[in-house]
Write a protein that holds these residues in place. Structure first.
Motif, PDB file in Angstrom:
ATOM      1  N   ILE A   4       0.850  -1.189   0.000  1.00 19.33           N
ATOM      2  CA  ILE A   4       0.000   0.000   0.000  1.00 19.33           C
ATOM      3  C   ILE A   4       0.885   1.237   0.000  1.00 19.33           C
ATOM      4  CG2 ILE A   4      -1.782   1.277   1.250  1.00 19.33           C
ATOM      5  CD1 ILE A   4      -2.638  -1.533   2.359  1.00 19.33           C
TER       6      ILE A   4
ATOM      7  N   PRO B 103       0.521   5.319  -0.037  1.00 21.97           N
ATOM      8  CA  PRO B 103      -0.240   6.570  -0.054  1.00 21.97           C
ATOM      9  C   PRO B 103       0.554   7.628  -0.807  1.00 21.97           C
ATOM     10  CG  PRO B 103       0.847   6.317   2.050  1.00 21.97           C
ATOM     11  CD  PRO B 103       1.180   5.082   1.236  1.00 21.97           C
TER      12      PRO B 103
ATOM     13  N   ALA C 234      -2.213  10.957   4.905  1.00 23.57           N
ATOM     14  CA  ALA C 234      -1.544   9.675   4.680  1.00 23.57           C
ATOM     15  C   ALA C 234      -2.189   8.546   5.471  1.00 23.57           C
ATOM     16  CB  ALA C 234      -0.056   9.793   5.020  1.00 23.57           C
TER      17      ALA C 234
ATOM     18  N   ARG D 156      -5.314   7.465   3.804  1.00 21.65           N
ATOM     19  CA  ARG D 156      -4.993   6.781   2.550  1.00 21.65           C
ATOM     20  C   ARG D 156      -4.488   5.361   2.824  1.00 21.65           C
ATOM     21  NH1 ARG D 156      -3.071  11.546  -1.532  1.00 21.65           N
ATOM     22  NH2 ARG D 156      -4.723  12.933  -0.862  1.00 21.65           N
ATOM     23  N   ARG D 157      -3.699   5.200   3.854  1.00 18.91           N
ATOM     24  CA  ARG D 157      -3.252   3.853   4.213  1.00 18.91           C
ATOM     25  C   ARG D 157      -4.446   2.984   4.607  1.00 18.91           C
ATOM     26  NH1 ARG D 157       1.126   7.010   6.451  1.00 18.91           N
ATOM     27  NH2 ARG D 157       3.015   6.507   5.304  1.00 18.91           N
ATOM     28  N   ASN D 158      -5.361   3.545   5.398  1.00 19.48           N
ATOM     29  CA  ASN D 158      -6.565   2.800   5.785  1.00 19.48           C
ATOM     30  C   ASN D 158      -7.395   2.419   4.559  1.00 19.48           C
ATOM     31  OD1 ASN D 158      -5.991   2.863   8.509  1.00 19.48           O
ATOM     32  ND2 ASN D 158      -7.273   4.642   8.924  1.00 19.48           N
TER      33      ASN D 158
ATOM     34  N   PHE E  94       3.319  -1.414   4.020  1.00 15.17           N
ATOM     35  CA  PHE E  94       3.112   0.007   3.759  1.00 15.17           C
ATOM     36  C   PHE E  94       4.457   0.640   3.431  1.00 15.17           C
ATOM     37  CE2 PHE E  94      -0.313  -1.221   6.583  1.00 15.17           C
ATOM     38  CZ  PHE E  94      -1.422  -0.591   6.039  1.00 15.17           C
TER      39      PHE E  94
ATOM     40  N   ASP F 297       6.199   4.443   1.636  1.00 13.83           N
ATOM     41  CA  ASP F 297       5.953   5.788   1.140  1.00 13.83           C
ATOM     42  C   ASP F 297       6.182   5.833  -0.367  1.00 13.83           C
ATOM     43  OD1 ASP F 297       5.258   6.750   3.611  1.00 13.83           O
ATOM     44  OD2 ASP F 297       7.204   7.673   4.029  1.00 13.83           O
TER      45      ASP F 297
ATOM     46  N   SER G 218       6.072   4.804   9.571  1.00 16.57           N
ATOM     47  CA  SER G 218       5.110   4.218   8.636  1.00 16.57           C
ATOM     48  C   SER G 218       5.580   4.220   7.184  1.00 16.57           C
ATOM     49  CB  SER G 218       3.771   4.942   8.753  1.00 16.57           C
ATOM     50  OG  SER G 218       3.935   6.323   8.506  1.00 16.57           O
TER      51      SER G 218
END
Length: 184
Positions: free
Chosen positions: A11, A13, A73, A76-78, A91, A93, A168
């Protein structure tokens, strides 16, 4: 690409970091695990067609996009985690360049310790490129020292993590655990 359920959902974001996202998507195409074992979900305020245009032509992995305008962010991750089909969420970046063994390392770390682990990957610090050829100032040196000391401490056996050490930009967690915890 196979329609089989992937083991890993990556994932990413993003807001509108097209130049760096192109490199991130290209790096994910070089992973040592088979492409059918992972999917890539880009969540951001960039149009789906624009994101697909940044990916390598015919990426080996399954690429999905989710548009979330105005979201931060964490949201967006969720949103990416909701769409994820893999049993492991990774996750990263949008400015990450994943080395070929990146996904395999996250997978192996969870395989060794079970499903109740959060794996935080090392992130080498990138200082502003305007310093090339110039000595770093005291602030940059102090930040670099803190960053390296923090990661060194986190790598020690028995280290007790705190919420401030949840970086993250490069971490993984079992999908079931992430959903049980309620996400970000």
């Amino acid at each position: 690409m196979s329609c089989a359920t992937p083991a890993i959902s990556v994932i990413i974001p993003t807001r509108d970091a097209r130049s760096v996202l192109r490199c991130t998507l290209a790096a994910l195409a070089t992973q040592t695990i088979p492409a059918e074992q992972y999917e890539v979900i880009v969540v951001g305020g960039v149009a789906d067609d624009a994101i697909r245009g940044l990916a390598p032509a015919q990426p080996p992995y399954h690429l999905r996009t989710v548009t979330r305008n105005g979201a931060g962010a964490a949201q967006r991750r969720n949103a990416g985690a909701v769409e994820a089909r893999g049993e492991l969420l990774v996750f990263i970046d949008d400015d990450m360049r994943a080395e070929p063994g990146f996904l395999a390392a996250h997978w192996n770390a969870h395989a060794e310790a079970g499903s109740r682990r959060v794996v935080v990957g090392y992130l080498p610090q990138q200082l502003d490129s305007s310093h090339e050829g110039k000595p770093l100032g005291w602030l940059e040196l102090d930040v670099r020292r803190w960053w390296e000391d923090t990661f060194h401490e986190m790598m020690q056996p028995g280290h007790r993590f705190t919420y401030t050490e949840m970086f993250s930009g490069n971490f993984s967690i079992a999908t079931a655990l992430f959903r049980t915890l309620g996400g970000f």
